[in-house]
Design a protein around this motif. Structure first.
Motif, mmCIF file in Angstrom:
data_model
loop_
_atom_site.group_PDB
_atom_site.id
_atom_site.type_symbol
_atom_site.label_atom_id
_atom_site.label_comp_id
_atom_site.label_asym_id
_atom_site.label_seq_id
_atom_site.Cartn_x
_atom_site.Cartn_y
_atom_site.Cartn_z
ATOM 1 N N ARG A 902 0.854 -1.178 0.000
ATOM 2 C CA ARG A 902 0.000 0.000 0.000
ATOM 3 C C ARG A 902 0.890 1.229 0.000
ATOM 4 N N TYR A 903 0.338 2.363 -0.428
ATOM 5 C CA TYR A 903 1.136 3.586 -0.458
ATOM 6 C C TYR A 903 0.210 4.790 -0.321
ATOM 7 N N VAL A 904 0.821 5.956 -0.067
ATOM 8 C CA VAL A 904 0.055 7.195 -0.050
ATOM 9 C C VAL A 904 0.990 8.352 -0.378
ATOM 10 N N LYS A 905 0.494 9.306 -1.122
ATOM 11 C CA LYS A 905 1.212 10.572 -1.333
ATOM 12 C C LYS A 905 1.013 11.420 -0.081
ATOM 13 N N ASN A 906 2.102 11.976 0.440
ATOM 14 C CA ASN A 906 2.048 12.718 1.698
ATOM 15 C C ASN A 906 1.547 14.137 1.448
ATOM 16 N N ASP A 907 0.234 14.251 1.241
ATOM 17 C CA ASP A 907 -0.399 15.544 0.959
ATOM 18 C C ASP A 907 -1.599 15.693 1.897
ATOM 19 N N HIS A 908 -1.577 16.736 2.742
ATOM 20 C CA HIS A 908 -2.619 16.936 3.750
ATOM 21 C C HIS A 908 -2.699 15.746 4.708
ATOM 22 N N LEU A 909 -1.593 15.045 4.856
ATOM 23 C CA LEU A 909 -1.557 13.865 5.714
ATOM 24 C C LEU A 909 -1.134 14.225 7.137
ATOM 25 N N GLY A 910 -0.340 15.297 7.270
ATOM 26 C CA GLY A 910 0.157 15.685 8.583
ATOM 27 C C GLY A 910 1.406 14.939 9.002
ATOM 28 N N PHE A 911 2.087 14.255 8.036
ATOM 29 C CA PHE A 911 3.309 13.510 8.343
ATOM 30 C C PHE A 911 4.513 14.405 8.057
ATOM 31 N N THR A 912 5.199 14.842 9.120
ATOM 32 C CA THR A 912 6.367 15.700 8.962
ATOM 33 C C THR A 912 7.503 15.190 9.832
ATOM 34 N N ILE A 913 8.716 15.556 9.441
ATOM 35 C CA ILE A 913 9.922 15.193 10.177
ATOM 36 C C ILE A 913 10.595 16.483 10.641
ATOM 37 N N PRO A 914 10.683 16.719 11.958
ATOM 38 C CA PRO A 914 11.303 17.964 12.436
ATOM 39 C C PRO A 914 12.810 17.947 12.202
ATOM 40 N N TYR A 915 13.348 19.081 11.729
ATOM 41 C CA TYR A 915 14.790 19.206 11.539
ATOM 42 C C TYR A 915 15.181 20.660 11.771
ATOM 43 N N THR A 916 16.466 20.929 11.746
ATOM 44 C CA THR A 916 16.977 22.278 11.993
ATOM 45 C C THR A 916 17.831 22.717 10.815
ATOM 46 N N LYS A 922 12.527 23.556 11.596
ATOM 47 C CA LYS A 922 11.740 23.404 10.378
ATOM 48 C C LYS A 922 11.002 22.072 10.419
ATOM 49 N N ASN A 923 10.133 21.858 9.446
ATOM 50 C CA ASN A 923 9.450 20.577 9.279
ATOM 51 C C ASN A 923 9.624 20.101 7.847
ATOM 52 N N TYR A 924 10.073 18.878 7.699
ATOM 53 C CA TYR A 924 10.298 18.265 6.390
ATOM 54 C C TYR A 924 9.105 17.364 6.067
ATOM 55 N N THR A 925 8.533 17.534 4.894
ATOM 56 C CA THR A 925 7.401 16.721 4.451
ATOM 57 C C THR A 925 7.849 15.805 3.326
ATOM 58 N N PRO A 926 8.120 14.529 3.599
ATOM 59 C CA PRO A 926 8.544 13.595 2.540
ATOM 60 C C PRO A 926 7.440 13.419 1.496
ATOM 61 N N ASP A 927 7.788 12.808 0.361
ATOM 62 C CA ASP A 927 6.849 12.719 -0.758
ATOM 63 C C ASP A 927 5.852 11.565 -0.632
ATOM 64 N N PHE A 928 6.336 10.378 -0.303
ATOM 65 C CA PHE A 928 5.466 9.205 -0.257
ATOM 66 C C PHE A 928 5.774 8.373 0.984
ATOM 67 N N VAL A 929 4.757 7.644 1.476
ATOM 68 C CA VAL A 929 4.940 6.617 2.495
ATOM 69 C C VAL A 929 4.437 5.299 1.887
ATOM 70 N N VAL A 930 5.259 4.247 1.993
ATOM 71 C CA VAL A 930 4.952 2.976 1.336
ATOM 72 C C VAL A 930 5.106 1.839 2.340
ATOM 73 N N HIS A 931 4.166 0.890 2.335
ATOM 74 C CA HIS A 931 4.343 -0.380 3.036
ATOM 75 C C HIS A 931 4.909 -1.368 2.030
ATOM 76 N N PHE A 932 6.111 -1.855 2.316
ATOM 77 C CA PHE A 932 6.888 -2.624 1.327
ATOM 78 C C PHE A 932 7.207 -4.000 1.899
ATOM 79 N N ASP A 933 6.984 -5.033 1.094
ATOM 80 C CA ASP A 933 7.315 -6.405 1.498
ATOM 81 C C ASP A 933 8.779 -6.668 1.137
ATOM 82 N N ASP A 934 9.650 -6.618 2.162
ATOM 83 C CA ASP A 934 11.074 -6.848 1.921
ATOM 84 C C ASP A 934 11.484 -8.282 2.249
ATOM 85 N N GLY A 935 10.517 -9.170 2.226
ATOM 86 C CA GLY A 935 10.820 -10.570 2.464
ATOM 87 C C GLY A 935 10.216 -11.111 3.740
ATOM 88 N N ARG A 936 9.678 -10.229 4.587
ATOM 89 C CA ARG A 936 9.091 -10.681 5.845
ATOM 90 C C ARG A 936 7.568 -10.829 5.766
#
Length: 1005
Positions: A902-916, A922-936
C-alpha cells in the motif's frame, strides 16, 4: 486609516435623527464632522492596519474599488418618510397615530431609539400611506423583487445593527398590526396572527418577550402600548419557532433500503407531506389565515438563485456554504408551504446583515433588494448605541501590512489539530502554536484590567453587573479542546492510571482549584451549532465537557431543589448556562470565558462581552461583523449631557458614554456590501481528494507524529557544555510584545505582555529546569527522574545568565510561552548531551496530541493535477501533483510493483519530520509513504519513506540527513511503530529499478 485621533466617536443622540457624521476620505475615517445625516451606502468601516511604508498605504478606494454605492432606494424611502413624519403622519389610522405618538414620548422610563421608531415609521408608511402620496413605486418594486427572489412571498426588511434593538422592533410590529386589526377586522392590511421564525433555539426562547402574557414581555417592560390597549393585545395569536421545525419529520421508522424501495417518484411515504408539516408547525394558530411572518436574523432565509452567480469554493468554505444553503432552503421552503396552506399576508425581516453570501447565486455581499430601512454599524457607533470594536492596527513584530493578531488564522491554521481526528488523541499538556499563545496572553492581559475595574466597582456589582466576558470562537472540536484545556485546565494521567487536574494558564479563567475541578466553572465550552439546532451533542463533545456538565447539574440541584434535574438533558443544561451568561441569579452569571466550537449564534445577547478572539477562517466580511456582533451590546444605557464640537460651534446632546470591545483574529477591513452585480470569472473545477472508507481495511497507513528527539542518558548526574549554538536571542520579530488597537472612531489603546514580568528570575529558572526534566529525562516507564532536578536548575540558571540575549522590547519572562520555552529547553538539552561521555540511545518525543497519524484524516479540494489511485493499493482517492507528471509517474510505478502492499502521497496527511536549518526549527514533508514487502511478508512490512529528489541542495540535504540520522533511528528504537527506512529516488521513470536495487544490495550485504 487616518492617524488623526478621534477621542469621542459619539456625535449623535440615540433618541434623535442623526444630524452629523464623520467624513471619510482616501485614507479612511477623518475627524471632520459633516453636519448632515450619513447616506445609506454599503461598506463596513473598521480600522485599517497601519503600514510601515507610507508609499504602500492602502486608500479607501483600494479597499472598496468601484463597488461602493449609495443605496438609492433606501435613501429615497428615507426622504419620503421624513417628509411624511414632519407632516404629522397623515393618511394613517387613528390607532397607528396614537401608537407612534406613544413611542415618541420623551418622559418614558426607557426612551426608544430613533432608529427603532424610524424602522416602524417606514413599514407603516409603505403599508398605509405611500400609495396616497404618489409612492406606489415602493410597493411595485417590492413585488418585483419578490417575483425574482421569493415568488410566493411579499417581503420587507429592516436592516438594524446588532445591539440596536431588533426584538423591540418586532414587538412594535405586533402591537401595530394587532391593535389595528382588532379595531377594524375588515381591514385587509392588518393581521392579529403571527408566525415568528428564528435561526435557533436560543433566539426562539429569548423571543418569548413577544408574547403579551409572558412575565418579561416587552410591551410592559418598555411600555410599548398605552395602558388601555394592553388588554386588546392579549388577543393576538403568536407562535414562535426555529426554522428547523420546517424540516419534514419521519412518520414511520424504517431501514434505508426499505425507504428507497417504497418511495416512488422521489416522494417519500415515510416523511410528512407539506400539509402535515404545516399543520404540525402551525397547530397553535388554529384556523387563522393570512398571517404575518416575522423573520428574525432573516439573512438565513433565501432561495438560491437558479442560473445565478457560480462561485467555486473549496474545503471548509465549500462545506460552510453548503450548510448555509441547505438551512436557507429549509427556511424559505417552509414559509412557502405555509403561504400555500394557510396564507401569508407579508413577511417582515429584521437583520443586522441582510446580505447574500457566497454560494447563494447572487454576487457576494449583495443587499437583499427588499431592504426598506437601514441603520448601519457605523451609524450605531456614532449614536453611541453599541460598543465600539477595537482591532489591532500595529505591533512591534509587524513587517508587512497586517498586524500579527489581525489575520491570526492564516498564521496558526497549519499548526492546529485537524477536524475529524478523535478528541481523545488531543490529549496531554495543551501546547498551542506560539502566535496563538501570544494572542491569548496579550488579550487576556487586557481582560485582566477590565476585570479589575469590575471588581473595584462595588456599586455596579450591587446593581447586578456580572463579570466581563471573553469569547474564543474556534473552527472545530479539536481546536476548541486544545484552547479550552490551555485556558481552563486539563487532566494529567499518572502512572497508576489515575488522573489529576492541572490549572489553566489564564488564572481568571481556570476551572481548577487546588487539586480538583471547581464547583463553579469560570470557563465553559459550547458547540453552538449543535445546541441551536436541538440536535444531540456528539459523544466527543460530551467527553470534553463532562466536568462542566456535572458541576452545573450539581449547581442546578442546589439552586432549584424542587425541580427534576434527572429529566434535564445535557443539551438543555448547557443551553441554559450559555443563554444566561451575564445574567444575575442564573446558572451562567459568573462565567468569564466562553470557548465556542462554532460561531456563537445571533440572539446570544450577553451585554458583558468585552473581548473576542477568532481562531477560524472568516471567508467574508459579513462573517466578521456577525462574530463581532456578539460583543456589541452595551452594558450601560444611562444617558447624560455631552458636548460635541462641530463646524457650527459646540452642540449639547444627550448621549451614552463610550464602551469598547477588544477584538483579535477577526480580519475586518473596508469592504462594500452592495453595488452592481459583478460578472464572476469561472475558475477550474476542483477535485475532491479524500480517504475512501471502503479501502480502509486494506490500505490505511498510520505513522508516528514526532515533535523532536531525545537521548536515553544513563548518567545519575548531568552537566552541560555551552557553545555558540546554545545561545538564544528573543526578538519581537517572532512574537509581538506590544499591540496597538484602534476603533474606527474613538480612543486607541495599547495591549502588552508586561504582566509576565512579575515572574522572578528564580521562578523562571525553575520553569526551565522543570520543562527540561519533563520533556527529556524519563525512564522506560515514562516517569521523570526527579533526582536530576537540582543539577538541571543550576544548568538553567547558568544558561539564562550566559546564553540568553534580548533585543528591543523583549524580556526573559517571555521564555514561559510554550514555543520559546521549547526552544530554550532544546538548547539546554543539547548542551547536556554534548557533555555526556557515555552511551546515548536516541528516542523520539511524540507530539502532545494526535500521536498517531492516519490516512483516514485526508479530505481536501484541489485544482492541481490529480491521478486517480488504485483501490487495492491506496486509501486516498487521488495523488495530487505539484508538477504535471512526476508524482503521477511515481504513483504508477508503485502500483505496478507487487512488493508494494500500500502507499500514499504525503499531501494533507500531517506527516512531517522535524529538523533544523541554520539554527531554525523546520518541518520536512517527505513525498510518499509505502508499506513494502522486503521478504518478511505483509504481517511485518517495511515502512518506506520515499523522497523524489531533484538537484541536491543544502535544504534537501538537511532534511534527508535528519530523517536518516535522527527520525528513523529514534522511531525504530522506540519499537512501537514498526520498521522504517528512507530511500531517495532520483528519477520517477526509474523508480522500480532504484527501489529493487536498494533492497537487493541490502540482502547481498
Amino acid at each position: 486609516m487616518s492617524n488623526r485621533v478621534i477621542p469621542n466617536p459619539i456625535i449623535n443622540s440615540p433618541f434623535e435623527e442623526p444630524r452629523r457624521h464623520f467624513q471619510f476620505d482616501e485614507e479612511g475615517i477623518t475627524d471632520l464632522i459633516v453636519d448632515q445625516r450619513r447616506a445609506s451606502s454599503y461598506f463596513i468601516p473598521i480600522a485599517q492596519p497601519k503600514k510601515k511604508a507610507k508609499d504602500k498605504q492602502l486608500t479607501l478606494s483600494d479597499w472598496t474599488a468601484d463597488r461602493i454605492e449609495e443605496n438609492k432606494s433606501v435613501n429615497s424611502i428615507r426622504e419620503r418618510v421624513k417628509i411624511w413624519r414632519e407632516g404629522g403622519y397623515q393618511e394613517t389610522t387613528g390607532i397607528t397615530r396614537r401608537l407612534v405618538e406613544h413611542w415618541k414620548q420623551t418622559d418614558r422610563y426607557r426612551r426608544l431609539f430613533f432608529c427603532q421608531i424610524e424602522a416602524l415609521e417606514t413599514l407603516i408608511y409603505i403599508t398605509e400611506a405611500a400609495h396616497k402620496f404618489g409612492d406606489q413605486w415602493i410597493t411595485n418594486d417590492l413585488k418585483r423583487f419578490a417575483a425574482d427572489a421569493n415568488p410566493e412571498l411579499y417581503r420587507l426588511a429592516c436592516k438594524m445593527a446588532t445591539g440596536s434593538g431588533k426584538t423591540v422592533i418586532m414587538a412594535m410590529i405586533v402591537a401595530w398590526q394587532t391593535l389595528n386589526k382588532l379595531a377594524n377586522p375588515q381591514d385587509a392590511r392588518f393581521s392579529d396572527t403571527f408566525l415568528v421564525v428564528t435561526p435557533g433555539i436560543t433566539i426562539r426562547d429569548r423571543l418569548r418577550v413577544l408574547l403579551p402574557n409572558d412575565p418579561q414581555n416587552y410591551y410592559d417592560a418598555l411600555t410599548l402600548v398605552p395602558g388601555d390597549l394592553k388588554e386588546e393585545l392579549l388577543k393576538a395569536r403568536i407562535l414562535i419557532t426555529n426554522f428547523h421545525a420546517f424540516k419534514p419529520r419521519e412518520k414511520v421508522k424504517a431501514g434505508k433500503l426499505t425507504k428507497q424501495l417504497l418511495s416512488e417518484g422521489g416522494i417519500s411515504t415515510f416523511l410528512e407531506s407539506e400539509g402535515e408539516m404545516v399543520r404540525r408547525v402551525c397547530r397553535e394558530l388554529g384556523n387563522k389565515k393570512n398571517i404575518i411572518v416575522l423573520n428574525d436574523e432573516a439573512h438565513h432565509c433565501y432561495r438560491r438563485r437558479a442560473g445565478g452567480e457560480e462561485v467555486k469554493l473549496t474545503g471548509d468554505d465549500r462545506k460552510e456554504a453548503e450548510e448555509r444553503e441547505e438551512e436557507a432552503r429549509i427556511w424559505i421552503s417552509g414559509l412557502e408551504a405555509v403561504k400555500r396552506k394557510i396564507g401569508v399576508k407579508a413577511v417582515f425581516d429584521v437583520s443586522a446583515t441582510p446580505f447574500f453570501l457566497r454560494g447563494s447565486g447572487y454576487p457576494e455581499a449583495t443587499l437583499f433588494n427588499w431592504v426598506v430601512s437601514d441603520f448601519s454599524l457605523i451609524d450605531a457607533i456614532e449614536c453611541g448605541i453599541v460598543k465600539v470594536p477595537r482591532v489591532p492596527v500595529a505591533d512591534d513584530s509587524m513587517i508587512g501590512d497586517v498586524p500579527t493578531y489581525r489575520d491570526l488564522w492564516l498564521r496558526v491554521r497549519d499548526d492546529l489539530p485537524k477536524k475529524g481526528r478523535k478528541t481523545d488523541a488531543v490529549s496531554g499538556e495543551p501546547k498551542p502554536p506560539a502566535v496563538l499563545e501570544g494572542a491569548l496572553q496579550s488579550l487576556y492581559a487586557n481582560y485582566a484590567k477590565y476585570f479589575e475595574r469590575w471588581q473595584q466597582n462595588e456599586q455596579a456589582q450591587a446593581d447586578g453587573l456580572t463579570p466581563p466576558v471573553f469569547i474564543v470562537v474556534c473552527n472545530n472540536t479539536n481546536v476548541s479542546k486544545l484552547v479550552f484545556d490551555y485556558i481552563a485546565g486539563w487532566e494529567k494521567e499518572l502512572k497508576d492510571g489515575s488522573k489529576v487536574p492541572v490549572p489553566g494558564k489564564l488564572p481568571l479563567f481556570s476551572n481548577v482549584e487546588g487539586d480538583r475541578f471547581s464547583a463553579r466553572p469560570q470557563t465553559i465550552l459550547v458547540d453552538s451549532h449543535q445546541l441551536e439546532s436541538g440536535e444531540a451533542m456528539s459523544a466527543d463533545f460530551k467527553a470534553i465537557a463532562r466536568y462542566e456538565i456535572d458541576e452545573f447539574k450539581a449547581e442546578y440541584k442546589a439552586r432549584f431543589p424542587g425541580r427534576d434535574v434527572e429529566n434535564l438533558t445535557d443539551e438543555d443544561l448547557l443551553r441554559e448556562v450559555m443563554n444566561t451568561v451575564g445574567k444575575q441569579g442564573k446558572l451562567g452569571e459568573q462565567i468569564r470565558c466562553v470557548v465556542s466550537v462554532s460561531m456563537l449564534t445571533e440572539g446570544w445577547d450577553a451585554n458583558t462581552v468585552t473581548h473576542i478572539l477568532g481562531i477560524r477562517a472568516f471567508g467574508t466580511q459579513l462573517l466578521c461583523e456577525q462574530v463581532v456582533g456578539r460583543a456589541l451590546r452595551r452594558m450601560s444605557y444611562t444617558a447624560a449631557p455631552s458636548s460635541i464640537e462641530t463646524s457650527n460651534g459646540s452642540v449639547e446632546i444627550e448621549a451614552f458614554p463610550v464602551e469598547y470591545a477588544e477584538v483579535y483574529g477577526v480580519p475586518f477591513s473596508f469592504i462594500p456590501s452592495s453595488g452592481g452585480p459583478v460578472d464572476p470569472k469561472p475558475g477550474p473545477m476542483p477535485t475532491h481528494v479524500r480517504a475512501l472508507p471502503e479501502r480502509a481495511a486494506d490500505c490505511e497507513i498510520t505513522f508516528p507524529r514526532i515533535d523532536g528527539y531525545r537521548y536515553d542518558l544513563p548518567a545519575d548526574r548531568v552537566e552541560a557544555r555551552f557553545t555558540d549554538k546554545s545561545k538564544l536571542t528573543l526578538s519581537t520579530a517572532d512574537l509581538p510584545t506590544k499591540v496597538e488597537v484602534h476603533p474606527i472612531v474613538g480612543e486607541q489603546d495599547i495591549h502588552t505582555l508586561d504582566d509576565l514580568k512579575k515572574l522572578r528570575d528564580r521562578q523562571l529558572d525553575f520553569h526551565l529546569a522543570r520543562a527540561v526534566l519533563e520533556r527529556y529525562f524519563r525512564d522506560e516507564d515514562g516517569d521523570v527522574r526527579p533526582w536530576l532536578f537540582p543539577d538541571l536548575l543550576a544548568i538553567a540558571r547558568d544558561w539564562r545568565e550566559n546564553c540568553l540575549a534580548l533585543k528591543d522590547n523583549t524580556f526573559p519572562q517571555l521564555l514561559i510561552l510554550i514555543e520559546h520555552l521549547s526552544d530554550a529547553t532544546d538548547r539546554i538539552y543539547k548542551a547536556i548531551v554534548a557533555a555526556e561521555p557515555g552511551e546515548k540511545r536516541l528516542l523520539p518525543i511524540p507530539k502532545p496530541y494526535d500521536v498517531v497519524g492516519t490516512t483516514s484524516w485526508v479530505r481536501f479540494d484541489t485544482v492541481r493535477p490529480t491521478y486517480r489511485t488504485d483501490p487495492q493499493k491506496c486509501h486516498v482517492s487521488h495523488v495530487v501533483g505539484d508538477t504535471d507528471d512526476w508524482e503521477q509517474k511515481m504513483a504508477q510505478s508503485l502500483e505496478s510493483m507487487p512488493e508494494v502492499l500500500r502507499y500514499v502521497k504525503n499531501d494533507h496527511l500531517g506527516f512531517t519530520i522535524p529538523y533544523t536549518l541554520n539554527g531554525q526549527p523546520k518541518n520536512y514533508t517527505p513525498d510518499f509513504v509505502v508499506h513494502f514487502d522486503d521478504g518478511r511478508g505483509s504481517g511485518d512490512p517495511l515502512q518506506l519513506i520515499i523522497e523524489v529528489s531533484g538537484d541536491p541542495h543544502k535544504k534537501k540535504e538537511a532534511k534527508t540527513s535528519t530523517a536518516e540520522t535522527l527520525w528513523i533511528p529514534a522511531v525504530n528504537n522506540a519499537a512501537t511503530w514498526g520498521r522504517w527506512q528512507l530511500i531517495e529516488v532520483l528519477d520517477p521513470w526509474d523508480a522500480e529499478h532504484a527501489i529493487r536495487s536498494r533492497f537487493r544490495q541490502e540482502v547481498t550485504t
